[in-house]
Design a protein around this motif. Structure first.
Motif, PDB file in Angstrom:
ATOM      1  N   PHE A  50      34.187  17.623 -32.222  1.00  0.00           N
ATOM      2  CA  PHE A  50      34.566  18.642 -33.642  1.00  0.00           C
ATOM      3  C   PHE A  50      36.391  18.257 -33.651  1.00  0.00           C
ATOM      4  O   PHE A  50      36.686  18.535 -34.971  1.00  0.00           O
ATOM      5  N   TYR A  51      36.417  17.277 -32.823  1.00  0.00           N
ATOM      6  CA  TYR A  51      38.009  16.895 -33.626  1.00  0.00           C
ATOM      7  C   TYR A  51      38.203  15.728 -34.630  1.00  0.00           C
ATOM      8  O   TYR A  51      38.564  15.649 -34.989  1.00  0.00           O
ATOM      9  N   TYR A  52      37.127  15.429 -34.404  1.00  0.00           N
ATOM     10  CA  TYR A  52      36.394  14.022 -35.282  1.00  0.00           C
ATOM     11  C   TYR A  52      36.969  14.750 -36.533  1.00  0.00           C
ATOM     12  O   TYR A  52      36.935  14.405 -37.662  1.00  0.00           O
ATOM     13  N   MET A  53      36.448  16.416 -36.787  1.00  0.00           N
ATOM     14  CA  MET A  53      35.899  16.670 -37.820  1.00  0.00           C
ATOM     15  C   MET A  53      37.845  17.529 -38.363  1.00  0.00           C
ATOM     16  O   MET A  53      37.502  18.647 -39.252  1.00  0.00           O
ATOM     17  N   CYS A  54      38.782  17.424 -37.788  1.00  0.00           N
ATOM     18  CA  CYS A  54      39.576  18.040 -38.210  1.00  0.00           C
ATOM     19  C   CYS A  54      40.325  17.071 -39.177  1.00  0.00           C
ATOM     20  O   CYS A  54      40.504  16.331 -39.652  1.00  0.00           O
ATOM     21  N   THR A  55      40.765  18.957 -40.113  1.00  0.00           N
ATOM     22  CA  THR A  55      41.550  17.965 -41.318  1.00  0.00           C
ATOM     23  C   THR A  55      42.257  18.096 -41.837  1.00  0.00           C
ATOM     24  O   THR A  55      43.843  18.521 -42.355  1.00  0.00           O
ATOM     25  N   LYS A  56      43.953  18.359 -40.469  1.00  0.00           N
ATOM     26  CA  LYS A  56      45.187  18.405 -39.985  1.00  0.00           C
ATOM     27  C   LYS A  56      45.354  17.108 -40.805  1.00  0.00           C
ATOM     28  O   LYS A  56      45.180  16.178 -39.688  1.00  0.00           O
ATOM     29  N   PHE A  57      45.844  16.941 -41.640  1.00  0.00           N
ATOM     30  CA  PHE A  57      46.507  15.753 -42.410  1.00  0.00           C
ATOM     31  C   PHE A  57      47.591  15.690 -42.521  1.00  0.00           C
ATOM     32  O   PHE A  57      48.684  14.324 -42.775  1.00  0.00           O
ATOM     33  N   PHE A  58      48.941  16.410 -41.627  1.00  0.00           N
ATOM     34  CA  PHE A  58      50.032  16.303 -42.059  1.00  0.00           C
ATOM     35  C   PHE A  58      50.851  16.445 -40.725  1.00  0.00           C
ATOM     36  O   PHE A  58      51.212  15.435 -40.464  1.00  0.00           O
ATOM     37  N   SER A  59      51.418  17.242 -40.226  1.00  0.00           N
ATOM     38  CA  SER A  59      52.079  16.914 -38.613  1.00  0.00           C
ATOM     39  C   SER A  59      51.553  16.296 -37.653  1.00  0.00           C
ATOM     40  O   SER A  59      52.097  15.269 -37.676  1.00  0.00           O
ATOM     41  N   ASP A  60      50.123  16.533 -37.373  1.00  0.00           N
ATOM     42  CA  ASP A  60      49.989  15.301 -36.176  1.00  0.00           C
ATOM     43  C   ASP A  60      48.417  14.584 -36.993  1.00  0.00           C
ATOM     44  O   ASP A  60      47.957  14.414 -35.999  1.00  0.00           O
ATOM     45  N   GLY A  61      48.518  14.106 -38.088  1.00  0.00           N
ATOM     46  CA  GLY A  61      47.561  13.000 -39.000  1.00  0.00           C
ATOM     47  C   GLY A  61      46.911  12.665 -38.222  1.00  0.00           C
ATOM     48  O   GLY A  61      46.005  11.859 -38.177  1.00  0.00           O
ATOM     49  N   ASP A  62      48.310  11.159 -37.854  1.00  0.00           N
ATOM     50  CA  ASP A  62      48.338   9.987 -37.349  1.00  0.00           C
ATOM     51  C   ASP A  62      47.808   9.666 -35.700  1.00  0.00           C
ATOM     52  O   ASP A  62      47.450   8.996 -35.468  1.00  0.00           O
ATOM     53  N   VAL A  63      48.250  11.162 -34.846  1.00  0.00           N
ATOM     54  CA  VAL A  63      47.651  10.887 -33.414  1.00  0.00           C
ATOM     55  C   VAL A  63      46.047  11.035 -34.265  1.00  0.00           C
ATOM     56  O   VAL A  63      44.815  10.638 -33.736  1.00  0.00           O
ATOM     57  N   HIS A  64      45.590  12.161 -34.989  1.00  0.00           N
ATOM     58  CA  HIS A  64      44.285  12.033 -34.821  1.00  0.00           C
ATOM     59  C   HIS A  64      43.342  10.968 -35.854  1.00  0.00           C
ATOM     60  O   HIS A  64      42.428  10.480 -35.221  1.00  0.00           O
ATOM     61  N   SER A  65      43.720  10.632 -36.456  1.00  0.00           N
ATOM     62  CA  SER A  65      43.309   9.333 -37.239  1.00  0.00           C
ATOM     63  C   SER A  65      43.405   8.391 -35.729  1.00  0.00           C
ATOM     64  O   SER A  65      42.039   7.477 -35.950  1.00  0.00           O
ATOM     65  N   TYR A  66      44.065   8.317 -35.009  1.00  0.00           N
ATOM     66  CA  TYR A  66      44.253   7.386 -34.027  1.00  0.00           C
ATOM     67  C   TYR A  66      42.645   7.440 -32.657  1.00  0.00           C
ATOM     68  O   TYR A  66      42.109   6.248 -32.424  1.00  0.00           O
ATOM     69  N   PHE A  67      42.835   8.677 -32.704  1.00  0.00           N
ATOM     70  CA  PHE A  67      41.538   8.725 -31.726  1.00  0.00           C
ATOM     71  C   PHE A  67      40.034   8.819 -32.320  1.00  0.00           C
ATOM     72  O   PHE A  67      39.635   9.099 -31.677  1.00  0.00           O
ATOM     73  N   ASN A  68      40.149   8.811 -33.809  1.00  0.00           N
ATOM     74  CA  ASN A  68      39.023   9.020 -34.726  1.00  0.00           C
ATOM     75  C   ASN A  68      37.817   7.579 -35.397  1.00  0.00           C
ATOM     76  O   ASN A  68      38.465   7.108 -36.092  1.00  0.00           O
ATOM     77  N   PRO A  69      36.328   7.943 -34.541  1.00  0.00           N
ATOM     78  CA  PRO A  69      35.988   6.576 -35.223  1.00  0.00           C
ATOM     79  C   PRO A  69      34.793   6.203 -36.443  1.00  0.00           C
ATOM     80  O   PRO A  69      35.183   6.268 -37.122  1.00  0.00           O
ATOM     81  N   TYR A  70      35.923   7.549 -37.499  1.00  0.00           N
ATOM     82  CA  TYR A  70      35.320   7.649 -38.832  1.00  0.00           C
ATOM     83  C   TYR A  70      36.324   7.609 -40.146  1.00  0.00           C
ATOM     84  O   TYR A  70      37.447   8.167 -39.343  1.00  0.00           O
ATOM     85  N   ASP A  71      35.618   7.475 -41.196  1.00  0.00           N
ATOM     86  CA  ASP A  71      36.338   7.335 -42.160  1.00  0.00           C
ATOM     87  C   ASP A  71      36.979   8.539 -42.527  1.00  0.00           C
ATOM     88  O   ASP A  71      38.307   8.891 -43.114  1.00  0.00           O
ATOM     89  N   SER A  72      36.530   9.762 -41.928  1.00  0.00           N
ATOM     90  CA  SER A  72      36.335  11.173 -42.538  1.00  0.00           C
ATOM     91  C   SER A  72      36.534  11.699 -41.878  1.00  0.00           C
ATOM     92  O   SER A  72      35.242  12.033 -40.963  1.00  0.00           O
ATOM     93  N   PRO A  73      36.572  13.401 -41.864  1.00  0.00           N
ATOM     94  CA  PRO A  73      36.431  14.047 -41.177  1.00  0.00           C
ATOM     95  C   PRO A  73      35.055  15.126 -41.293  1.00  0.00           C
ATOM     96  O   PRO A  73      33.966  15.184 -40.891  1.00  0.00           O
ATOM     97  N   TYR A  74      34.727  14.394 -42.603  1.00  0.00           N
ATOM     98  CA  TYR A  74      33.412  15.041 -43.447  1.00  0.00           C
ATOM     99  C   TYR A  74      32.705  13.813 -43.027  1.00  0.00           C
ATOM    100  O   TYR A  74      31.310  14.073 -43.063  1.00  0.00           O
ATOM    101  N   ASP A  75      32.569  12.886 -42.666  1.00  0.00           N
ATOM    102  CA  ASP A  75      31.816  12.190 -42.297  1.00  0.00           C
ATOM    103  C   ASP A  75      31.746  12.060 -40.960  1.00  0.00           C
ATOM    104  O   ASP A  75      30.049  12.247 -40.274  1.00  0.00           O
TER     105      ASP A  75
END
Length: 434
Positions: free
Chosen positions: A350-375
């Motif tokens: 569910f974390y990978y589906m997060c759409t928070k791209f602002f304050s914590d976007g870098d943290v989320h993208s670091y841990f996300n193996p998908y290209d986007s939350p929608y993927d």
């Protein structure tokens, strides 16, 4: 004397493979074994093994004076057994020192505490059983997934018999109060609540190697000075972080291992703090107040809430759809099906589906193996669609077996009735002959 508690979370997600629409109904295996093994081996070599070696040396060198606590998710344990058994062996060596506490949590790093009490209790029981089997001691302190906590969750944890629980010292909960005290649950005061000092914890976990940080470089001398600067009336400082901080999030070249090696000696010799485990804190200090947390909090992002996992429609749909299947899964009593369903509960999906791209976007993208939350959402829902088909197929098989058994029983009943009548006729003829 004041106490410092070092606690480390150990978790590695079980990543799903790219599961296409055309795989639904044709391939029931969901996991990316190559990626999971590669990452586990990499982090074992860069973090778990060297950090455990350092801790073992420190624990033996400072017997009784240095203590740490861990929680290791069931998903991580399963992957250690499969890909890196030597890591489990190294944790067992730490356990033998008697100065390491292992905490309880949900087996599959799930958010079950927010959705289903029975499932939550079942997973915690399974995890505690596993920890006791591995390390010889049953956990007495609880740590929920991502430090998720509320008054109601604390009450459930207390009902299970745990004496303490860890959570975030969130500003919007504490207000003017300090996290550097022991608190208790607002519903059941017997449960002690240990609050994370997020400032000091994140100085190590997130800012250690940030050369643009005004306090860089962070040394043990500087860190102990900060400890000594805490209000003299405050009892405890809780330093909680991911264990992967050492060697993975903060690379070896940053000096993070040297920091870990030097910290115990610096604290013991140059501060008025002693190291303590969570259970020791719960036993040795009195709560100064109740921690009122009516709505769930966590240690994630600036908001310290649930929005990292349940903050948009994608996450809510996937989360609700998953838990709708619980009764069907349990009714089928299939071990493989139950294991897959619990792996699919891991909060990471569910974390990978997060759409928070602002304050914590870098943290989320670091841990996300998908290209986007929608993927991430599409991949997960494809897996869930196949999982539902498996449930339907198993139910149909069981229904067919049930129909067959009913037919066989009816046939047997008819034969029994036929033989009974024949016996009655024979008995009547025998009596007439007499």
């Amino acid at each position: 004397m004041k106490s410092i508690c070092l606690y480390f979370q150990v978790h590695q997600p079980l990543r799903l493979r790219r599961y296409r629409f055309f795989d639904i109904g044709n391939n029931h295996y969901y996991y990316d074994d190559y990626t999971n093994e590669s990452i586990m081996r990499k982090i074992s070599d860069e973090c778990y093994l060297p950090a455990n070696k350092i801790l073992l040396d420190l624990l033996l060198e400072n017997k009784g004076k240095f203590k740490v606590a861990f929680s290791i998710t069931g998903i991580a344990i399963d992957q250690f057994e499969q890909y890196a058994p030597e890591v489990l062996d190294s944790f067992k060596e730490l356990a033998k020192t008697g100065d390491v506490e292992f905490l309880a949590e949900t087996y599959s790093h799930s958010l079950a505490s927010l959705k289903n009490k029975d499932e939550f209790v079942s997973q915690v029981q399974e995890h505690s059983d596993r920890i006791e089997a591995l390390f010889g001691v049953r956990p007495t302190t609880f740590r929920n997934t991502e430090l998720v906590y509320s008054d109601g969750i604390g009450e459930m944890v207390s009902e299970m018999g745990y004496k303490g629980i860890l959570t975030e010292g969130a500003k919007h909960i504490l207000g003017w109060k300090s996290p550097n005290y022991l608190y208790c649950n607002a519903i059941n005061p017997k449960l002690k609540v240990l609050l994370r000092n997020y400032k000091l914890s994140d100085d190590i976990a997130f800012r250690f190697s940030a050369e643009g940080w005004k306090e860089w470089p962070l040394t043990t001398t500087k860190f102990v000075e900060w400890l000594n600067d805490q209000d003299e009336k405050e009892d405890v400082v809780n330093i909680f972080m991911d264990y992967e901080t050492f060697g993975e999030h903060q690379k070896k070249e940053s000096g993070i291992f040297e920091f870990l090696e030097n910290l115990p000696k610096e604290v013991i010799l140059k501060s008025n703090y002693q190291f303590a485990t969570p259970t020791e804190l719960a036993a040795n200090y009195q709560p100064i107040a109740q921690a009122h947390v009516p709505n769930p909090i966590s240690w994630a992002d600036e908001e310290r809430d649930l929005s990292a996992w349940l903050g948009n429609n994608l996450q809510d749909e996937a989360f609700n759809k998953l838990y709708e299947l619980r009764d069907d899964v349990l009714a089928l009593k299939d071990e493989r099906l139950l294991k897959d369903w619990r792996y699919l509960q891991a909060s990471d999906h569910f974390y990978y589906m997060c759409t928070k791209f602002f304050s914590d976007g870098d943290v989320h993208s670091y841990f996300n193996p998908y290209d986007s939350p929608y993927d991430a959402f599409i991949n997960y829902m494809n897996v869930l669609s196949d999982f539902q088909l498996r449930i339907k197929e198993m139910r149909n098989v069981l229904a067919d077996k049930s129909d067959l058994m009913e037919a066989e029983l009816a046939e047997k009943d008819a034969l029994i009735e036929k033989y009974r009548k024949e016996l009655d006729d024979l008995k009547a003829q025998f009596e007439k002959a007499e």
